[in-house]
Enzyme design. Structure first.
Site, short mmCIF file in Angstrom:
data_model
loop_
_atom_site.label_atom_id
_atom_site.label_comp_id
_atom_site.label_asym_id
_atom_site.label_seq_id
_atom_site.Cartn_x
_atom_site.Cartn_y
_atom_site.Cartn_z
N LYS B 65 0.84 -1.21 0.00
CA LYS B 65 0.00 0.00 0.00
C LYS B 65 0.87 1.25 0.00
CE LYS B 65 -3.86 -2.21 2.48
NZ LYS B 65 -4.56 -2.37 3.78
N GLN B 109 -3.40 -1.08 9.98
CA GLN B 109 -3.23 -2.37 9.30
C GLN B 109 -3.39 -3.50 10.32
OE1 GLN B 109 -2.48 -2.73 5.81
NE2 GLN B 109 -3.15 -4.80 6.31
N ASP B 132 -10.80 3.59 5.84
CA ASP B 132 -11.19 2.18 5.72
C ASP B 132 -12.69 1.99 5.98
OD1 ASP B 132 -9.29 0.33 4.82
OD2 ASP B 132 -8.13 0.51 6.67
#
Lengths: 301, 301
Positions: B65, B109, B132
């Site tokens: 990412k 994460q 997210d």
């Protein structure tokens, strides 16, 4: 075997929300008075409310809730916002009820403010006092996996209390829900799914509704459309929950009916809720149950 | 007409997430640089991150990412919490990233902290930086009627970008989703339902899975189980979206496959996503799309 004209009828059970909710209210009354005695508390469970009496139907419904509160030992305190057109004043009232430690739960009786964004208003209620379960965060907690809301929305909770009373476990059953409101359809989706039911959500854009409802072990209709569910749409031996409340005129008088063609459908079912007297009475009982839960939490009972 | 041994095959379309996501990333790169020029801004879109490099798989995924961010003009700033066992320190980091106006979006994460309640941690991210889409309030806004989240969870958004690219409108179609995770299954339920699909949610407790999947116009599998979806479970001419990522060993080498028996199932479909190269590459592209959205909002672009 299917013989023309021959019809299988089940001995169906009518799910009696009226007497079950009366029992729940009675239990709550006993619980309140015994907790107060045991804990020598001077605290009285208290509902904070906001209502707009310019809407007659909504005001009558609020008054019914108020009367039920008083009958089991719950106080009420709040505002009638009739004639006010200042949204910031409304928010001020909600903030006052949020901050007031004597208030355990807050009811915003809808419709409250013409033209306003209701989700925005409801979201001002503090999470701990959101006994209707309609704040965004509480809804997120209801929706998410491995997560529980502080309060389940009352009608959906009423459906679950009702099926629990009749020993029905939705695990592995196929539940079909018609209608996707924040108050009923969506919370029921989450609750049935978390109870390990396979859940199908139907709505106005659904094609072949009959084909889907015919597969339902549990059919929940919250569409608000009289006679939507006919005999040929229901599976033999299924459970039918009718959340519709529809006013129809039959000649001289007007009647309240659900979404289900009750007289014909019931003979195909194992369990069915009548309208009125099914899910309806459960809703107020669950609001007060949530209030007592909030009161006990605030009192550390 | 059905003749024994005769098999209808469709000319199916493979939904190419790899090239579609590459195009989206390229468009984002152009958008960032043109906005910076047009608006004479010195602001650079910036991802704030928290990662725990003790989990190799999670760290590799984060690094992918990060590399993608840098390739299109997004800066990254954050913490590796390896070896830390103080949750309040983790919360301190999130608070710092929340407060830092140079940070536009925050990526936590997972897994980040062994044994921790992940929903609790994710919920510390401020709503405006929740790229997210996994805070409770954002999930509530996603779930509720007449309401939109600030950010759609990335994998679910990737599925929608993908079907949009191929001109698929889910309205009135029956969508069957297998798997009910916060990241995939549940957000997809809300998105398909709001796009006026009839949606069925299946999971490990579902009975007669085949009977249900065979009715799907759109079948989405996010179960994480190789070969779960076989040819006889899929409707002719349907759309199959495979979100599974499963590692299998075939003799000497290990392979990544989805939930769908791709080679056989694809000939029955109209559209199908491969694994790898289908939904997977869309997820990172959607995270960066959400970040650019947050950056533009913060800059009033």
């Amino acid at each position: 075997m299917k013989i023309w004209g021959l019809r299988r009828t089940f001995s169906f059970v009518i799910m009696d929300g009226k007497s079950i909710s009366a029992k729940i209210l009675n239990d709550l009354k006993d619980e309140i008075s015994s907790l107060k005695m045991k804990n020598y508390t001077s605290s009285v469970p208290t509902l904070g409310y906001l209502v707009n009496s310019s809407n007659a139907g909504s005001f009558i419904y609020y008054k019914k809730k108020e009367k039920t509160c008083h009958s089991i030992g719950i106080d009420t305190i709040g505002y009638d916002v009739i004639g006010k057109n200042d949204i910031s004043e409304l928010y001020g009232h909600i903030n006052y009820l949020n901050a007031n430690t004597a208030v355990n739960g807050i009811l915003v009786q809808l419709p409250i403010f013409p033209g306003a964004n209701e989700a925005e208003i409801l979201d001002k209620v503090s999470l701990e006092k959101d006994i209707d379960g309609l704040t965004r965060k509480n809804m997120g907690m209801l929706f998410m996996k491995n997560s529980e809301p502080l309060f389940y929305p009352c009608t959906a909770l009423g459906v679950f209390e009702l099926i629990k009373s009749y020993g029905i476990n939705p695990r592995g059953l196929h539940t079909v829900i018609i209608g996707r409101s924040n108050l009923c359809g969506l919370p029921l989706f989450s609750m049935f799914q978390k109870a390990n039911s396979t859940v199908t959500m139907c709505h106005t854009a659904t094609q072949n509704l009959k084909q889907i409802t015919s597969q339902a072990d549990i059919l929940v209709s919250a569409a608000g459309k009289a006679n939507l569910i006919r005999e040929d749409m229901v599976k033999d031996g299924s459970i039918v929950i009718d959340i519709g409340i529809n006013k129809i005129n039959t000649g001289e008088k007007s009647l309240i009916v659900g979404d289900v063609d009750y007289e014909r459908v019931r003979e195909k079912t194992k369990f069915i809720t009548p309208v009125p007297g099914g899910v309806g009475p459960m809703t107020i009982a669950m609001l007060l149950k949530n209030l007592v839960k909030a009161w006990k939490r605030a009192q550390n009972f």
